[in-house]
Design a protein around this motif. Structure first.
Motif, PDB file in Angstrom:
ATOM      1  N   ASN A 168      50.594  38.012  39.783  1.00  0.00           N
ATOM      2  CA  ASN A 168      49.096  38.688  39.472  1.00  0.00           C
ATOM      3  C   ASN A 168      48.277  37.983  38.560  1.00  0.00           C
ATOM      4  O   ASN A 168      47.027  38.587  38.389  1.00  0.00           O
ATOM      5  N   MET A 169      48.504  37.033  37.908  1.00  0.00           N
ATOM      6  CA  MET A 169      47.492  36.267  37.022  1.00  0.00           C
ATOM      7  C   MET A 169      47.379  34.915  37.530  1.00  0.00           C
ATOM      8  O   MET A 169      48.266  34.259  37.344  1.00  0.00           O
ATOM      9  N   TYR A 170      46.087  34.518  37.523  1.00  0.00           N
ATOM     10  CA  TYR A 170      46.034  33.156  38.154  1.00  0.00           C
ATOM     11  C   TYR A 170      45.389  32.312  36.802  1.00  0.00           C
ATOM     12  O   TYR A 170      44.393  32.474  36.250  1.00  0.00           O
ATOM     13  N   LYS A 171      46.334  31.318  36.484  1.00  0.00           N
ATOM     14  CA  LYS A 171      45.864  30.234  35.242  1.00  0.00           C
ATOM     15  C   LYS A 171      45.276  31.049  34.143  1.00  0.00           C
ATOM     16  O   LYS A 171      44.116  30.806  33.589  1.00  0.00           O
ATOM     17  N   PRO A 172      46.048  31.708  33.322  1.00  0.00           N
ATOM     18  CA  PRO A 172      45.586  32.648  32.163  1.00  0.00           C
ATOM     19  C   PRO A 172      45.179  31.732  31.263  1.00  0.00           C
ATOM     20  O   PRO A 172      45.823  30.608  30.913  1.00  0.00           O
ATOM     21  N   ILE A 173      44.158  32.027  30.493  1.00  0.00           N
ATOM     22  CA  ILE A 173      43.745  31.438  29.166  1.00  0.00           C
ATOM     23  C   ILE A 173      43.772  32.504  28.327  1.00  0.00           C
ATOM     24  O   ILE A 173      42.777  33.294  28.407  1.00  0.00           O
ATOM     25  N   TYR A 174      44.451  32.481  27.294  1.00  0.00           N
ATOM     26  CA  TYR A 174      44.712  33.512  26.116  1.00  0.00           C
ATOM     27  C   TYR A 174      43.846  33.326  25.027  1.00  0.00           C
ATOM     28  O   TYR A 174      43.754  32.015  24.669  1.00  0.00           O
ATOM     29  N   PHE A 175      43.424  34.410  24.661  1.00  0.00           N
ATOM     30  CA  PHE A 175      42.600  34.419  23.698  1.00  0.00           C
ATOM     31  C   PHE A 175      42.956  35.485  22.445  1.00  0.00           C
ATOM     32  O   PHE A 175      42.462  35.315  21.298  1.00  0.00           O
ATOM     33  N   ASN A 176      43.975  36.363  22.751  1.00  0.00           N
ATOM     34  CA  ASN A 176      44.171  37.358  21.516  1.00  0.00           C
ATOM     35  C   ASN A 176      45.539  37.897  22.043  1.00  0.00           C
ATOM     36  O   ASN A 176      45.675  38.706  22.803  1.00  0.00           O
ATOM     37  N   SER A 177      46.358  37.282  21.255  1.00  0.00           N
ATOM     38  CA  SER A 177      47.756  37.828  21.720  1.00  0.00           C
ATOM     39  C   SER A 177      48.205  37.645  23.148  1.00  0.00           C
ATOM     40  O   SER A 177      47.835  36.533  23.723  1.00  0.00           O
ATOM     41  N   GLY A 178      48.507  38.801  23.719  1.00  0.00           N
ATOM     42  CA  GLY A 178      48.810  38.915  25.334  1.00  0.00           C
ATOM     43  C   GLY A 178      47.691  39.104  25.789  1.00  0.00           C
ATOM     44  O   GLY A 178      47.744  39.214  27.207  1.00  0.00           O
ATOM     45  N   GLN A 179      46.489  39.189  25.528  1.00  0.00           N
ATOM     46  CA  GLN A 179      45.224  39.458  26.252  1.00  0.00           C
ATOM     47  C   GLN A 179      44.761  37.848  26.672  1.00  0.00           C
ATOM     48  O   GLN A 179      44.780  36.968  26.038  1.00  0.00           O
ATOM     49  N   ALA A 180      44.089  37.999  27.939  1.00  0.00           N
ATOM     50  CA  ALA A 180      43.877  36.873  28.585  1.00  0.00           C
ATOM     51  C   ALA A 180      42.591  36.787  29.463  1.00  0.00           C
ATOM     52  O   ALA A 180      42.514  38.202  29.803  1.00  0.00           O
ATOM     53  N   ILE A 181      42.001  35.707  29.935  1.00  0.00           N
ATOM     54  CA  ILE A 181      41.207  35.608  30.949  1.00  0.00           C
ATOM     55  C   ILE A 181      41.920  35.245  32.102  1.00  0.00           C
ATOM     56  O   ILE A 181      42.644  34.065  31.853  1.00  0.00           O
ATOM     57  N   HIS A 182      41.905  35.652  33.189  1.00  0.00           N
ATOM     58  CA  HIS A 182      42.544  35.067  34.280  1.00  0.00           C
ATOM     59  C   HIS A 182      42.033  35.478  35.822  1.00  0.00           C
ATOM     60  O   HIS A 182      41.367  36.635  35.838  1.00  0.00           O
ATOM     61  N   GLY A 183      42.354  34.569  36.692  1.00  0.00           N
ATOM     62  CA  GLY A 183      41.984  35.151  38.160  1.00  0.00           C
ATOM     63  C   GLY A 183      42.818  36.299  38.616  1.00  0.00           C
ATOM     64  O   GLY A 183      43.978  36.267  38.167  1.00  0.00           O
ATOM     65  N   ALA A 184      42.372  37.189  39.521  1.00  0.00           N
ATOM     66  CA  ALA A 184      43.034  37.847  40.201  1.00  0.00           C
ATOM     67  C   ALA A 184      42.385  38.135  41.477  1.00  0.00           C
ATOM     68  O   ALA A 184      41.210  37.908  41.748  1.00  0.00           O
ATOM     69  N   GLY A 185      43.054  38.685  42.692  1.00  0.00           N
ATOM     70  CA  GLY A 185      42.507  38.958  43.805  1.00  0.00           C
ATOM     71  C   GLY A 185      41.618  40.217  43.892  1.00  0.00           C
ATOM     72  O   GLY A 185      40.814  40.266  44.881  1.00  0.00           O
ATOM     73  N   TYR A 186      41.673  41.119  42.945  1.00  0.00           N
ATOM     74  CA  TYR A 186      40.808  42.132  42.925  1.00  0.00           C
ATOM     75  C   TYR A 186      40.159  42.420  41.750  1.00  0.00           C
ATOM     76  O   TYR A 186      40.602  42.588  40.395  1.00  0.00           O
ATOM     77  N   VAL A 187      38.610  42.239  41.714  1.00  0.00           N
ATOM     78  CA  VAL A 187      37.883  42.455  40.356  1.00  0.00           C
ATOM     79  C   VAL A 187      36.839  43.521  40.704  1.00  0.00           C
ATOM     80  O   VAL A 187      35.637  43.294  40.907  1.00  0.00           O
ATOM     81  N   PRO A 188      37.233  44.941  40.532  1.00  0.00           N
ATOM     82  CA  PRO A 188      36.228  45.906  40.633  1.00  0.00           C
ATOM     83  C   PRO A 188      35.261  45.918  39.374  1.00  0.00           C
ATOM     84  O   PRO A 188      35.539  45.320  37.966  1.00  0.00           O
ATOM     85  N   PRO A 189      34.086  46.485  39.425  1.00  0.00           N
ATOM     86  CA  PRO A 189      33.064  46.494  38.653  1.00  0.00           C
ATOM     87  C   PRO A 189      33.391  47.598  37.364  1.00  0.00           C
ATOM     88  O   PRO A 189      32.482  48.080  36.691  1.00  0.00           O
ATOM     89  N   VAL A 190      34.462  47.951  37.251  1.00  0.00           N
ATOM     90  CA  VAL A 190      34.932  49.304  36.304  1.00  0.00           C
ATOM     91  C   VAL A 190      36.407  48.465  35.757  1.00  0.00           C
ATOM     92  O   VAL A 190      36.872  47.629  36.276  1.00  0.00           O
ATOM     93  N   PRO A 191      36.640  48.804  34.520  1.00  0.00           N
ATOM     94  CA  PRO A 191      37.933  48.537  33.921  1.00  0.00           C
ATOM     95  C   PRO A 191      39.244  48.878  34.605  1.00  0.00           C
ATOM     96  O   PRO A 191      39.478  50.037  34.952  1.00  0.00           O
ATOM     97  N   ARG A 192      40.077  48.059  35.028  1.00  0.00           N
ATOM     98  CA  ARG A 192      41.144  48.112  35.796  1.00  0.00           C
ATOM     99  C   ARG A 192      42.435  47.204  35.416  1.00  0.00           C
ATOM    100  O   ARG A 192      43.525  47.290  35.942  1.00  0.00           O
ATOM    101  N   SER A 193      42.108  46.568  34.445  1.00  0.00           N
ATOM    102  CA  SER A 193      43.103  45.661  33.998  1.00  0.00           C
ATOM    103  C   SER A 193      43.983  46.151  32.818  1.00  0.00           C
ATOM    104  O   SER A 193      43.879  47.164  32.388  1.00  0.00           O
ATOM    105  N   LYS A 194      45.136  45.452  32.400  1.00  0.00           N
ATOM    106  CA  LYS A 194      45.813  45.744  31.442  1.00  0.00           C
ATOM    107  C   LYS A 194      45.861  44.943  30.309  1.00  0.00           C
ATOM    108  O   LYS A 194      46.481  44.063  29.827  1.00  0.00           O
TER     109      LYS A 194
END
Length: 248
Positions: free
Chosen positions: A176-202
């Motif tokens: 469920n993570m597409y080509k992640p770029i990590y910037f803060n420990s385990g937190q990353a920017i990554h692609g996903a199939g569902y991107v709602p306009p509200v916080p839904r990520s881990k």
């Protein structure tokens, strides 16, 4: 007294903006203008339907950032100073909070649930919708941390999964993570199939896979075929600001 009380509840006590959506005709004009304003920057076109819903308010919030207005996801009142600024603008500017001293920067705003990218103080490159960390798994507020790891995950079509939060490295399980770029420990920017306009990520910041590919192309790391931990390969800083607050 009762009438006065009702009128006051129509006003957001934090932003001062109206809680009431304008008429459908007004919203249609705003949606058309937002589509024009964001056309060069990659934000997805709004459906011009007169509904001042979450996607329209996400775009309004991003426009406020790019126009130097107070940032909120509120409706935009007809004839208000900020609506006048929206219709008068010829383009967007680099928003406050961007690390313009860096050659390339990413600014994630949790209030708007959007991601701005740019180059120094010269160019705003793109504006993407994002979905940041949900309550209990918030994306941490940071200033200009260097992205430190990128994994193209070519052995699984680019898809990886984090087994637990936070982790410094991901594991190829549920994809469920597409080509992640990590910037803060385990937190990353990554692609996903569902991107709602509200916080839904881990804890991460999601974007659509094709936009993740566009981001990777802009960074010039599309040719990397194995995971890299070298900041010098990725060469971008990431900042996270804001605080999501629904007006619903």
């Amino acid at each position: 007294w009762a009438r006065r009380c009702v009128q006051e509840t129509d006003i957001d006590d934090v932003t001062g903006a109206s809680r009431l959506a304008p008429s459908a005709a007004v919203v249609i004009r705003q949606q058309e203008r937002l589509n024009e304003l964001f056309a060069p920057y990659g934000l997805l076109d709004l459906l011009v339907d007169g509904d001042s819903g979450p996607l329209t308010r996400q775009a309004l919030c991003a426009a406020r950032m790019g126009l130097g207005l107070p940032v909120s996801t509120a409706h935009m009142a007809e004839g208000s100073p900020e609506e006048q600024a929206l219709f008068a603008a010829e383009s967007l500017s680099i928003p406050d909070g961007a690390a313009v001293w860096a050659d390339r920067w990413i600014l994630i705003d949790k209030t708007c649930q959007v991601m701005f990218t740019g180059e120094a103080d010269d160019q705003l490159v793109n504006v993407y919708p994002t979905s940041t960390g949900e309550p209990g798994f918030e994306t941490h507020t940071i200033q200009a941390l260097a992205a430190f790891r990128y994994d193209p995950a070519l052995d699984n079509g680019g898809w990886h999964d984090s087994a637990r939060f936070p982790v410094a490295i991901d594991n190829p399980q549920n994809g469920n993570m597409y080509k992640p770029i990590y910037f803060n420990s385990g937190q990353a920017i990554h692609g996903a199939g569902y991107v709602p306009p509200v916080p839904r990520s881990k804890g991460c910041a999601r974007m659509f896979p094709w936009q993740m590919d566009e981001l990777i192309s802009w960074l010039g790391i599309g040719g990397i075929t194995e995971a890299t931990w070298r900041e010098s390969d990725i060469r971008v800083t990431v900042s996270v600001q804001g605080d999501y607050r629904s007006i619903d």
